[in-house]
Design a protein around this motif. Structure first.
Motif, PDB file in Angstrom:
ATOM      1  N   MET A   1     115.979  44.368  25.890  1.00  0.00           N
ATOM      2  CA  MET A   1     115.404  43.062  25.554  1.00  0.00           C
ATOM      3  C   MET A   1     116.512  42.029  25.386  1.00  0.00           C
ATOM      4  O   MET A   1     117.438  42.210  24.603  1.00  0.00           O
ATOM      5  CB  MET A   1     114.617  43.163  24.242  1.00  0.00           C
ATOM      6  N   SER A   2     116.450  40.932  26.155  1.00  0.00           N
ATOM      7  CA  SER A   2     117.404  39.849  25.972  1.00  0.00           C
ATOM      8  C   SER A   2     116.968  39.024  24.767  1.00  0.00           C
ATOM      9  O   SER A   2     115.783  38.904  24.476  1.00  0.00           O
ATOM     10  CB  SER A   2     117.472  38.967  27.213  1.00  0.00           C
ATOM     11  N   ALA A   3     117.946  38.489  24.050  1.00  0.00           N
ATOM     12  CA  ALA A   3     117.611  37.735  22.846  1.00  0.00           C
ATOM     13  C   ALA A   3     118.685  36.704  22.559  1.00  0.00           C
ATOM     14  O   ALA A   3     119.859  36.887  22.924  1.00  0.00           O
ATOM     15  CB  ALA A   3     117.453  38.677  21.659  1.00  0.00           C
ATOM     16  N   LYS A   4     118.274  35.650  21.881  1.00  0.00           N
ATOM     17  CA  LYS A   4     119.203  34.631  21.403  1.00  0.00           C
ATOM     18  C   LYS A   4     119.014  34.549  19.891  1.00  0.00           C
ATOM     19  O   LYS A   4     117.999  34.074  19.395  1.00  0.00           O
ATOM     20  CB  LYS A   4     118.909  33.279  22.056  1.00  0.00           C
ATOM     21  N   ILE A   5     120.005  35.068  19.162  1.00  0.00           N
ATOM     22  CA  ILE A   5     119.904  35.149  17.705  1.00  0.00           C
ATOM     23  C   ILE A   5     121.171  34.575  17.079  1.00  0.00           C
ATOM     24  O   ILE A   5     122.285  34.928  17.479  1.00  0.00           O
ATOM     25  CB  ILE A   5     119.725  36.606  17.228  1.00  0.00           C
ATOM     26  N   LEU A   6     120.989  33.721  16.085  1.00  0.00           N
ATOM     27  CA  LEU A   6     122.103  33.200  15.305  1.00  0.00           C
ATOM     28  C   LEU A   6     122.101  33.906  13.956  1.00  0.00           C
ATOM     29  O   LEU A   6     121.063  33.993  13.296  1.00  0.00           O
ATOM     30  CB  LEU A   6     121.957  31.698  15.094  1.00  0.00           C
ATOM     31  N   ALA A   7     123.253  34.435  13.545  1.00  0.00           N
ATOM     32  CA  ALA A   7     123.374  35.092  12.239  1.00  0.00           C
ATOM     33  C   ALA A   7     124.448  34.395  11.424  1.00  0.00           C
ATOM     34  O   ALA A   7     125.471  33.955  11.965  1.00  0.00           O
ATOM     35  CB  ALA A   7     123.723  36.565  12.417  1.00  0.00           C
ATOM     36  N   LEU A   8     124.214  34.295  10.118  1.00  0.00           N
ATOM     37  CA  LEU A   8     125.215  33.712   9.230  1.00  0.00           C
ATOM     38  C   LEU A   8     125.258  34.482   7.920  1.00  0.00           C
ATOM     39  O   LEU A   8     124.269  35.067   7.488  1.00  0.00           O
ATOM     40  CB  LEU A   8     124.921  32.230   8.991  1.00  0.00           C
ATOM     41  N   ASP A   9     126.440  34.489   7.307  1.00  0.00           N
ATOM     42  CA  ASP A   9     126.575  35.221   6.049  1.00  0.00           C
ATOM     43  C   ASP A   9     127.631  34.584   5.167  1.00  0.00           C
ATOM     44  O   ASP A   9     128.738  34.261   5.621  1.00  0.00           O
ATOM     45  CB  ASP A   9     126.942  36.678   6.303  1.00  0.00           C
ATOM     46  N   THR A  10     127.299  34.420   3.887  1.00  0.00           N
ATOM     47  CA  THR A  10     128.236  33.923   2.882  1.00  0.00           C
ATOM     48  C   THR A  10     128.142  34.742   1.601  1.00  0.00           C
ATOM     49  O   THR A  10     128.515  34.271   0.538  1.00  0.00           O
ATOM     50  CB  THR A  10     127.955  32.440   2.554  1.00  0.00           C
ATOM     51  N   ALA A  11     127.614  35.962   1.678  1.00  0.00           N
ATOM     52  CA  ALA A  11     127.295  36.737   0.478  1.00  0.00           C
ATOM     53  C   ALA A  11     128.526  37.277  -0.249  1.00  0.00           C
ATOM     54  O   ALA A  11     128.429  37.659  -1.415  1.00  0.00           O
ATOM     55  CB  ALA A  11     126.368  37.896   0.835  1.00  0.00           C
ATOM     56  N   THR A  12     129.661  37.330   0.446  1.00  0.00           N
ATOM     57  CA  THR A  12     130.894  37.818  -0.184  1.00  0.00           C
ATOM     58  C   THR A  12     131.997  36.786   0.061  1.00  0.00           C
ATOM     59  O   THR A  12     131.727  35.648   0.437  1.00  0.00           O
ATOM     60  CB  THR A  12     131.311  39.180   0.393  1.00  0.00           C
ATOM     61  N   GLU A  13     133.242  37.193  -0.112  1.00  0.00           N
ATOM     62  CA  GLU A  13     134.350  36.267   0.123  1.00  0.00           C
ATOM     63  C   GLU A  13     134.431  35.812   1.577  1.00  0.00           C
ATOM     64  O   GLU A  13     134.983  34.754   1.878  1.00  0.00           O
ATOM     65  CB  GLU A  13     135.683  36.924  -0.275  1.00  0.00           C
ATOM     66  N   ASN A  14     133.868  36.614   2.481  1.00  0.00           N
ATOM     67  CA  ASN A  14     133.929  36.282   3.897  1.00  0.00           C
ATOM     68  C   ASN A  14     132.812  35.316   4.282  1.00  0.00           C
ATOM     69  O   ASN A  14     131.656  35.490   3.885  1.00  0.00           O
ATOM     70  CB  ASN A  14     133.806  37.557   4.737  1.00  0.00           C
ATOM     71  N   CYS A  15     133.160  34.306   5.058  1.00  0.00           N
ATOM     72  CA  CYS A  15     132.192  33.347   5.590  1.00  0.00           C
ATOM     73  C   CYS A  15     132.160  33.544   7.098  1.00  0.00           C
ATOM     74  O   CYS A  15     133.198  33.463   7.759  1.00  0.00           O
ATOM     75  CB  CYS A  15     132.647  31.927   5.250  1.00  0.00           C
ATOM     76  N   SER A  16     130.969  33.826   7.648  1.00  0.00           N
ATOM     77  CA  SER A  16     130.926  34.174   9.067  1.00  0.00           C
ATOM     78  C   SER A  16     129.646  33.720   9.740  1.00  0.00           C
ATOM     79  O   SER A  16     128.597  33.614   9.106  1.00  0.00           O
ATOM     80  CB  SER A  16     131.091  35.687   9.251  1.00  0.00           C
ATOM     81  N   VAL A  17     129.767  33.464  11.030  1.00  0.00           N
ATOM     82  CA  VAL A  17     128.645  33.087  11.884  1.00  0.00           C
ATOM     83  C   VAL A  17     128.796  33.821  13.205  1.00  0.00           C
ATOM     84  O   VAL A  17     129.904  33.990  13.709  1.00  0.00           O
ATOM     85  CB  VAL A  17     128.625  31.557  12.135  1.00  0.00           C
TER      86      VAL A  17
END
Length: 232
Positions: free
Chosen positions: A1-17
């Protein structure tokens, strides 16, 4: 399955997208414990521009639902809800602990991962995961917040080798006395690059919620602290 998903996280010291477009992933990640609110949205803009798509073209938006710092988890879900409302997107909450398991697989090919995030107050956020044949993860223990001493006393030994992930292992030496055969990894924090792959599995199964229904996972419902003298 092809997909376009954006994920983000700030729950710890790391900030990521991370942005998944079919089989390609665009990532931004930085350990910036006090600058999440400044960095997260510019990171989102950068990956969208790099991929040449807009929010409206996405299939879903994923976020680190916790456990982690109370402030960090709130930032993560708040930003995700705001973006989802604006673009009318479904949301997928991803466990920060499971994301670290995926990180161990990405970096080391690990299929058995024991995760522990330093939860302060002499406790850790704990979870163990085993990778399945389809690439998903099966939790071996219920995610919990627990004192290392209780974890050691309750743990049952097995014959598997467990990769360790998270800040808890360095913070609490007592975890090294668990009756498990462990191998250290360099995965200290969850990363959106790993969350986006987990989110793809959830999207395929239809496990999404509306922005209104999205909720964090703190594990610890209350926080106690010692007040200053005269302020009891």
């Amino acid at each position: 399955m092809s997909a376009k998903i954006l994920a983000l996280d700030t729950a710890t010291e790391n900030c990521s997208v991370a942005l998944l477009v079919d089989d390609k992933v665009y990532v931004r990640s930085e350990v910036a414990p006090r600058d999440h609110t400044k960095k997260i949205l510019p990171m989102v803009d950068e990956v969208l521009k790099e991929a040449g798509i807009t929010l409206a073209e996405l299939d879903a938006l994923a976020f680190g639902r916790g456990p982690g710092s109370f402030t960090g988890v709130r930032i993560s879900i708040g930003i995700a809800q705001g973006l989802a409302f604006g673009a009318d997107l479904p949301l997928i909450g991803v466990s920060t602990l499971e994301a670290m398991a995926q990180g161990c697989y990405r970096k080391h090919g690990a299929t058995h991962v024991a995760t522990a995030i330093d939860a302060r107050m002499s406790e850790v956020y704990w979870g163990r995961y085993v990778r399945q044949n389809d690439g998903s993860w099966l939790a071996q223990d219920a995610e919990c917040v627990i004192a290392p001493s209780l974890l050691v006393s309750d743990m049952v030994a097995d014959s598997d080798t467990w990769y360790t992930a998270g800040t808890g292992w360095d913070a609490y030496e007592q975890l090294n006395t668990l009756p498990l055969t462990c191998k250290a990894s360099d995965v200290l924090f969850p990363d959106a690059e790993d969350m986006v792959h987990i989110a793809k599995f959830e999207l395929e199964k239809g496990n999404t919620v509306s922005a209104e229904e999205a909720s964090p996972v703190y594990l610890r419902d209350t926080v106690t602290w010692k007040k200053l003298p005269g302020r009891e």
